[in-house]
Write a protein that holds these residues in place. Structure first.
Motif, mmCIF file in Angstrom:
data_model
loop_
_atom_site.group_PDB
_atom_site.id
_atom_site.type_symbol
_atom_site.label_atom_id
_atom_site.label_comp_id
_atom_site.label_asym_id
_atom_site.label_seq_id
_atom_site.Cartn_x
_atom_site.Cartn_y
_atom_site.Cartn_z
ATOM 1 N N ALA A 186 28.892 33.394 24.599
ATOM 2 C CA ALA A 186 29.623 32.141 23.782
ATOM 3 C C ALA A 186 30.005 32.185 22.784
ATOM 4 C CB ALA A 186 28.457 30.687 24.829
ATOM 5 N N GLN A 187 31.459 32.183 22.298
ATOM 6 C CA GLN A 187 32.012 32.701 20.557
ATOM 7 C C GLN A 187 31.712 31.127 20.092
ATOM 8 O OE1 GLN A 187 35.859 34.186 19.624
ATOM 9 N NE2 GLN A 187 34.795 35.167 20.560
ATOM 10 N N TYR A 188 31.199 31.027 18.593
ATOM 11 C CA TYR A 188 31.387 29.832 17.303
ATOM 12 C C TYR A 188 30.945 30.540 16.431
ATOM 13 C CZ TYR A 188 29.164 27.774 21.498
ATOM 14 O OH TYR A 188 28.641 27.247 22.204
ATOM 15 N N GLU A 189 32.197 29.715 15.569
ATOM 16 C CA GLU A 189 31.532 29.938 14.103
ATOM 17 C C GLU A 189 29.978 29.850 13.782
ATOM 18 O OE1 GLU A 189 33.081 29.256 9.840
ATOM 19 O OE2 GLU A 189 33.600 27.976 10.511
ATOM 20 N N TRP A 190 29.486 31.228 13.048
ATOM 21 C CA TRP A 190 28.531 31.596 12.068
ATOM 22 C C TRP A 190 27.812 32.369 11.350
ATOM 23 C CZ3 TRP A 190 24.337 33.699 16.187
ATOM 24 C CH2 TRP A 190 22.150 33.042 15.412
ATOM 25 N N SER A 191 27.521 31.844 10.764
ATOM 26 C CA SER A 191 27.705 32.427 9.603
ATOM 27 C C SER A 191 25.740 32.336 9.041
ATOM 28 C CB SER A 191 28.581 33.172 8.411
ATOM 29 O OG SER A 191 28.849 31.957 8.195
ATOM 30 N N ARG A 195 25.774 27.463 10.267
ATOM 31 C CA ARG A 195 24.655 27.639 10.797
ATOM 32 C C ARG A 195 24.483 26.251 12.250
ATOM 33 N NH1 ARG A 195 19.995 29.327 7.179
ATOM 34 N NH2 ARG A 195 19.238 29.761 8.919
ATOM 35 N N ASP A 196 26.032 25.557 11.910
ATOM 36 C CA ASP A 196 24.611 24.640 12.679
ATOM 37 C C ASP A 196 24.767 24.281 14.560
ATOM 38 O OD1 ASP A 196 25.508 23.089 10.746
ATOM 39 O OD2 ASP A 196 27.160 21.832 11.180
ATOM 40 N N LEU A 202 22.413 27.655 20.296
ATOM 41 C CA LEU A 202 21.723 28.457 20.287
ATOM 42 C C LEU A 202 20.465 28.462 21.350
ATOM 43 C CD1 LEU A 202 21.087 31.442 19.640
ATOM 44 C CD2 LEU A 202 19.694 29.944 17.308
ATOM 45 N N PRO A 203 19.799 27.120 21.082
ATOM 46 C CA PRO A 203 18.655 27.090 22.252
ATOM 47 C C PRO A 203 18.703 27.063 23.855
ATOM 48 C CG PRO A 203 19.028 25.557 20.609
ATOM 49 C CD PRO A 203 19.522 26.305 20.045
ATOM 50 N N THR A 204 20.407 26.339 23.773
ATOM 51 C CA THR A 204 20.890 26.560 25.185
ATOM 52 C C THR A 204 21.185 27.460 25.721
ATOM 53 O OG1 THR A 204 21.516 23.573 24.919
ATOM 54 C CG2 THR A 204 22.884 24.953 26.701
ATOM 55 N N ALA A 205 22.021 28.496 24.559
ATOM 56 C CA ALA A 205 22.608 29.087 25.474
ATOM 57 C C ALA A 205 21.555 30.921 25.967
ATOM 58 C CB ALA A 205 23.696 30.573 23.973
ATOM 59 N N ARG A 206 20.500 30.477 24.899
ATOM 60 C CA ARG A 206 18.962 31.392 24.791
ATOM 61 C C ARG A 206 18.625 31.154 26.518
ATOM 62 N NH1 ARG A 206 18.110 32.648 18.340
ATOM 63 N NH2 ARG A 206 19.308 34.922 18.753
ATOM 64 N N ARG A 336 31.862 20.547 17.969
ATOM 65 C CA ARG A 336 31.613 19.256 17.348
ATOM 66 C C ARG A 336 31.870 19.040 15.848
ATOM 67 N NH1 ARG A 336 25.071 18.304 17.078
ATOM 68 N NH2 ARG A 336 24.926 20.321 16.795
ATOM 69 N N THR A 337 31.731 18.039 15.022
ATOM 70 C CA THR A 337 31.939 18.204 13.683
ATOM 71 C C THR A 337 30.552 17.905 13.103
ATOM 72 O OG1 THR A 337 33.973 17.823 12.952
ATOM 73 C CG2 THR A 337 33.127 17.294 11.742
#
Length: 342
Positions: A186-191, A195-196, A202-206, A336-337
């Motif tokens: 799963a690809q998201y903006e994260w840095s 960090r949203d 994150l917990p769902t994906a894991r 989502r925003t």
């Protein structure tokens, strides 16, 4: 902090680590390469330089290459196809469908009856017989995700695609997709400065065993410390990003100065420190920083050899806390925003 950075290209070729994404065991280089900027989003690019960068990536062991049918309206896939001639067996090719750019503008299309045609067009542009990781670029709000993923699963059964992924899907969409077919990534903006996804994605994906592929892991270049508002060319998407404007920009510059300070103390670059922070978030995290320059490719690749201790991570997060960054992002059809500008 034990950096353990290889100082030579030859040495690095032999030590680039790998990570595994998803329940089906997709093995990729610990650091990938996002190719979008070679075709759109960051001003003019030179194909010759871009291909040289792609070749350097493969030589360095950075073999997880990310593109999409929408990038440059097919240009990016064709460019990657040219670069991969004679190197296909050394790389993991990831591409995406679902964002359509044409003379009518930009739209999202996840209709199952169109998925096969999008895939076959990507295969043709890339000049390959299969896609290693095929993402739905954005979830189509008009189409149940089960229907789109069901059509994607047919491509896996036919051998045209090896693994499936989603980009900017909500937690519930991840759940429903994974119930239809195993989802590898799963690809998201994260840095450090966005960090949203840590709240719910994150917990769902894991829990589902889905790997995380952060795009824009250097904050669209901002975390390198080399980007200012007056550096943007015509056509650079950052010119319209609120995080690069006005008071938001000034607040964020002060935080980047802290990243630069901590990096200098450890004799690494700000980009390497920012990527190392992401890599330290878990073995299921594989960032895909983008670049069009071979020397930056080598710099980013070296981040895979930086080891941050828990104390190092705590120090970095205390210096640049999540809540201190200013400005919301603009991402087309993002999951989502959730944060208003500071």
């Amino acid at each position: 902090m034990d950096t353990r950075i290889s100082r030579g290209y030859v040495a690095l070729m032999n030590v680039m680590s790998t990570r595994t994404l998803g329940p089906e065991g997709l093995t990729v280089s610990a650091v990938g390469l996002g190719c979008m900027g070679m075709s759109q989003g960051y001003g003019a690019a030179d194909d010759t330089e871009s291909i040289a960068t792609l070749h350097r990536a493969v030589d360095l062991g950075v073999t997880f290459l990310d593109t999409a049918m929408s990038y440059g309206r097919g240009h990016n896939e064709r460019l990657l196809g040219r670069a991969l001639a004679g190197r296909r067996d050394k790389v993991v090719v990831a591409t995406k469908f679902g964002i359509v750019r044409d003379d009518d503008g930009v739209r999202v299309d996840g209709r199952p009856e169109n998925v096969r045609a999008y895939c076959e067009a990507s295969l043709s542009r890339l000049g390959v017989d299969h896609i290693d990781l095929y993402y739905q670029h954005r979830v189509d709000p008009q189409v149940p995700i089960e229907e789109t993923v069901g059509a994607m699963a047919e491509l896996v059964a036919e051998g045209k695609v090896r693994h499936l992924g989603l980009s900017e899907a909500s937690p519930s969409e991840l759940e429903r997709a994974a119930a239809t077919h195993p989802i590898s990534a799963a690809q998201y903006e994260w840095s450090l400065w966005w960090r949203d996804i840590e709240d719910d994605v994150l917990p769902t994906a894991r829990r589902l065993g889905i790997g995380l592929v952060p795009y824009s892991p250097l904050g669209r270049g901002f975390l390198t410390g080399a980007v200012t508002a007056d550096t943007f060319e015509a056509g650079d998407l950052r010119g319209g990003d609120p995080r690069f404007q006005g008071e938001n920009l000034e607040r964020n510059r002060a935080l980047v100065a802290e990243v630069r300070r901590l990096a200098a103390e450890r004799e690494v670059t700000p980009a390497q420190l920012a990527l190392a922070w992401l890599l330290a978030q878990g073995d299921d995290v594989v960032p895909i920083p983008g670049t069009r320059r071979a020397e930056r490719m080598a710099e980013n690749a070296r981040s895979a050899e930086i080891v941050l201790s828990p104390a190092d991570r705590d120090l970095l997060e205390a210096a640049v806390p999540r809540a201190a960054w200013s400005g919301d992002r603009r991402a087309f059809a993002a999951h989502r925003t959730v944060r208003t500008p500071a």
